[in-house]
Design a protein around this motif. Structure first.
Motif, PDB file in Angstrom:
ATOM      1  N   UNK A   7       0.830  -1.204   0.000  1.00 61.69           N
ATOM      2  CA  UNK A   7       0.000   0.000   0.000  1.00 61.69           C
ATOM      3  C   UNK A   7       0.865   1.255   0.000  1.00 61.69           C
ATOM      4  N   UNK A   8       1.976   1.212   0.723  1.00 53.20           N
ATOM      5  CA  UNK A   8       2.856   2.371   0.780  1.00 53.20           C
ATOM      6  C   UNK A   8       3.467   2.674  -0.584  1.00 53.20           C
ATOM      7  N   UNK A   9       3.873   1.636  -1.300  1.00 56.99           N
ATOM      8  CA  UNK A   9       4.455   1.836  -2.635  1.00 56.99           C
ATOM      9  C   UNK A   9       3.408   2.390  -3.604  1.00 56.99           C
ATOM     10  N   UNK A  10       2.207   1.872  -3.532  1.00 56.52           N
ATOM     11  CA  UNK A  10       1.141   2.366  -4.400  1.00 56.52           C
ATOM     12  C   UNK A  10       0.812   3.816  -4.085  1.00 56.52           C
ATOM     13  N   UNK A  11       0.826   4.159  -2.808  1.00 60.89           N
ATOM     14  CA  UNK A  11       0.527   5.537  -2.412  1.00 60.89           C
ATOM     15  C   UNK A  11       1.617   6.473  -2.899  1.00 60.89           C
ATOM     16  N   UNK A  12       2.887   6.043  -2.793  1.00 57.62           N
ATOM     17  CA  UNK A  12       3.975   6.878  -3.308  1.00 57.62           C
ATOM     18  C   UNK A  12       3.855   7.050  -4.819  1.00 57.62           C
ATOM     19  N   UNK A  13       3.464   5.979  -5.509  1.00 51.48           N
ATOM     20  CA  UNK A  13       3.271   6.075  -6.960  1.00 51.48           C
ATOM     21  C   UNK A  13       2.141   7.050  -7.287  1.00 51.48           C
ATOM     22  N   UNK A  14       1.087   7.036  -6.474  1.00 52.65           N
ATOM     23  CA  UNK A  14      -0.010   7.984  -6.672  1.00 52.65           C
ATOM     24  C   UNK A  14       0.475   9.416  -6.472  1.00 52.65           C
ATOM     25  N   UNK A  15       1.373   9.609  -5.509  1.00 56.48           N
ATOM     26  CA  UNK A  15       1.933  10.933  -5.288  1.00 56.48           C
ATOM     27  C   UNK A  15       2.710  11.426  -6.496  1.00 56.48           C
ATOM     28  N   UNK A  16       3.540  10.571  -7.075  1.00 55.18           N
ATOM     29  CA  UNK A  16       4.293  10.953  -8.269  1.00 55.18           C
ATOM     30  C   UNK A  16       3.369  11.181  -9.463  1.00 55.18           C
ATOM     31  N   UNK A  17       2.269  10.430  -9.529  1.00 54.62           N
ATOM     32  CA  UNK A  17       1.286  10.640 -10.593  1.00 54.62           C
ATOM     33  C   UNK A  17       0.669  12.028 -10.480  1.00 54.62           C
ATOM     34  N   UNK A  18       0.393  12.444  -9.253  1.00 56.04           N
ATOM     35  CA  UNK A  18      -0.175  13.779  -9.042  1.00 56.04           C
ATOM     36  C   UNK A  18       0.820  14.869  -9.405  1.00 56.04           C
ATOM     37  N   UNK A  19       2.101  14.642  -9.099  1.00 55.66           N
ATOM     38  CA  UNK A  19       3.131  15.613  -9.481  1.00 55.66           C
ATOM     39  C   UNK A  19       3.168  15.767 -11.001  1.00 55.66           C
ATOM     40  N   UNK A  20       3.192  14.635 -11.706  1.00 53.36           N
ATOM     41  CA  UNK A  20       3.217  14.671 -13.169  1.00 53.36           C
ATOM     42  C   UNK A  20       1.955  15.320 -13.726  1.00 53.36           C
ATOM     43  N   UNK A  21       0.811  15.002 -13.123  1.00 47.62           N
ATOM     44  CA  UNK A  21      -0.458  15.587 -13.574  1.00 47.62           C
ATOM     45  C   UNK A  21      -0.455  17.095 -13.386  1.00 47.62           C
ATOM     46  N   UNK A  22       0.066  17.570 -12.260  1.00 44.35           N
ATOM     47  CA  UNK A  22       0.115  19.000 -12.009  1.00 44.35           C
ATOM     48  C   UNK A  22       0.984  19.731 -13.012  1.00 44.35           C
ATOM     49  N   UNK A  23       2.138  19.156 -13.327  1.00 45.64           N
ATOM     50  CA  UNK A  23       3.026  19.784 -14.304  1.00 45.64           C
ATOM     51  C   UNK A  23       2.384  19.799 -15.690  1.00 45.64           C
ATOM     52  N   UNK A  24       1.744  18.686 -16.073  1.00 49.33           N
ATOM     53  CA  UNK A  24       1.063  18.634 -17.369  1.00 49.33           C
ATOM     54  C   UNK A  24      -0.123  19.594 -17.404  1.00 49.33           C
ATOM     55  N   UNK A  25      -0.800  19.752 -16.277  1.00 49.51           N
ATOM     56  CA  UNK A  25      -1.928  20.692 -16.198  1.00 49.51           C
ATOM     57  C   UNK A  25      -1.470  22.101 -16.569  1.00 49.51           C
ATOM     58  N   UNK A  26      -0.302  22.479 -16.058  1.00 50.57           N
ATOM     59  CA  UNK A  26       0.249  23.800 -16.364  1.00 50.57           C
ATOM     60  C   UNK A  26       0.642  23.892 -17.833  1.00 50.57           C
TER      61      UNK A  26
END
Length: 226
Positions: A7-26
């Protein structure tokens, strides 16, 4: 030996997904090509909306990880905000797919439909019967504003992830209500705060899980004496 899925690894992956999504959003907001029938057949148009499609998918993964990490702390407000904000990205997924892969092929065959489609979010003149799409656009706007606002407030109240990013998410999505009052040149900049907020929340989620994992595996400095 393969790395176990936790679960911890999946949560960290979700965090990196959000980082990438935020940059792409901009990026998508800043480089968005001018919306007219001639532009939809260009490479820049297709690439921009493929990036938008990737952004929506990554954002769904990211906000899901944020919500599941603090489902108890955010309560009903968090659930409502998550469902609304997640619905926004689902709707965006559909529209980005149409703009990337459908509109370019219709530009020559049905230019009026393409023109009407592009006029919907900008408030341009609509000639054809595309009122179902108008309704979807209104729903997309509502889920963006209220979903982002409620989800940001819920994350802020939970206090687990970066509060500045949660507050920026709430304020950034609410800023969309002022779009009719802003000059067209500023429209593209309104997405920057939300992109920064998503990236900030994603990094906060990744760091929080990484810190927890390190603390779990750090040996005690003290040995109990008999």
């Amino acid at each position: 030996m393969s790395t176990p899925i936790t679960a911890a690894r999946l949560t960290r992956a979700a965090g990196m997904s959000a980082v990438a999504a935020g940059l792409l959003f901009i990026v998508v907001h800043v480089v968005q090509p001018y919306e007219d029938v001639a532009t939809v057949t260009t490479t820049a148009w297709r690439v921009t909306h493929i990036l938008g499609l990737a952004m929506a998918g990554l954002a769904l993964v990211g906000i899901s990880g944020m919500y599941l990490r603090q489902v108890t702390q955010t309560g009903r407000l968090g659930l409502i905000g998550f469902v609304l904000f997640g619905s926004f990205f689902l709707l965006i997924t559909g529209s980005q797919f149409v703009e990337a892969f459908v509109l370019p092929s219709l530009a020559d065959q049905a230019p009026q439909f393409v023109s009407d489609f592009l006029a919907i979010p900008t408030g341009g003149v609509i000639v054809g019967e595309v009122w179902a799409l108008v309704t979807v656009n209104l729903l997309t706007g509502a889920t963006y504003v209220f979903g982002g606002l409620l989800f940001g407030v819920a994350l802020f109240r939970a206090g687990i992830l970066a509060r500045w990013a949660a507050l920026l998410l709430a304020a950034g999505t609410a800023l969309a209500l002022l779009l009719p009052l802003l000059p067209n040149v500023l429209d593209r900049l309104t997405g920057v705060p939300v992109g920064v907020a998503l990236a900030g929340l994603g990094f906060s989620l990744w760091r929080e899980q990484r810190t927890a994992a390190n603390d779990m595996h750090t040996p005690s400095r003290y040995v109990q004496r008999s």
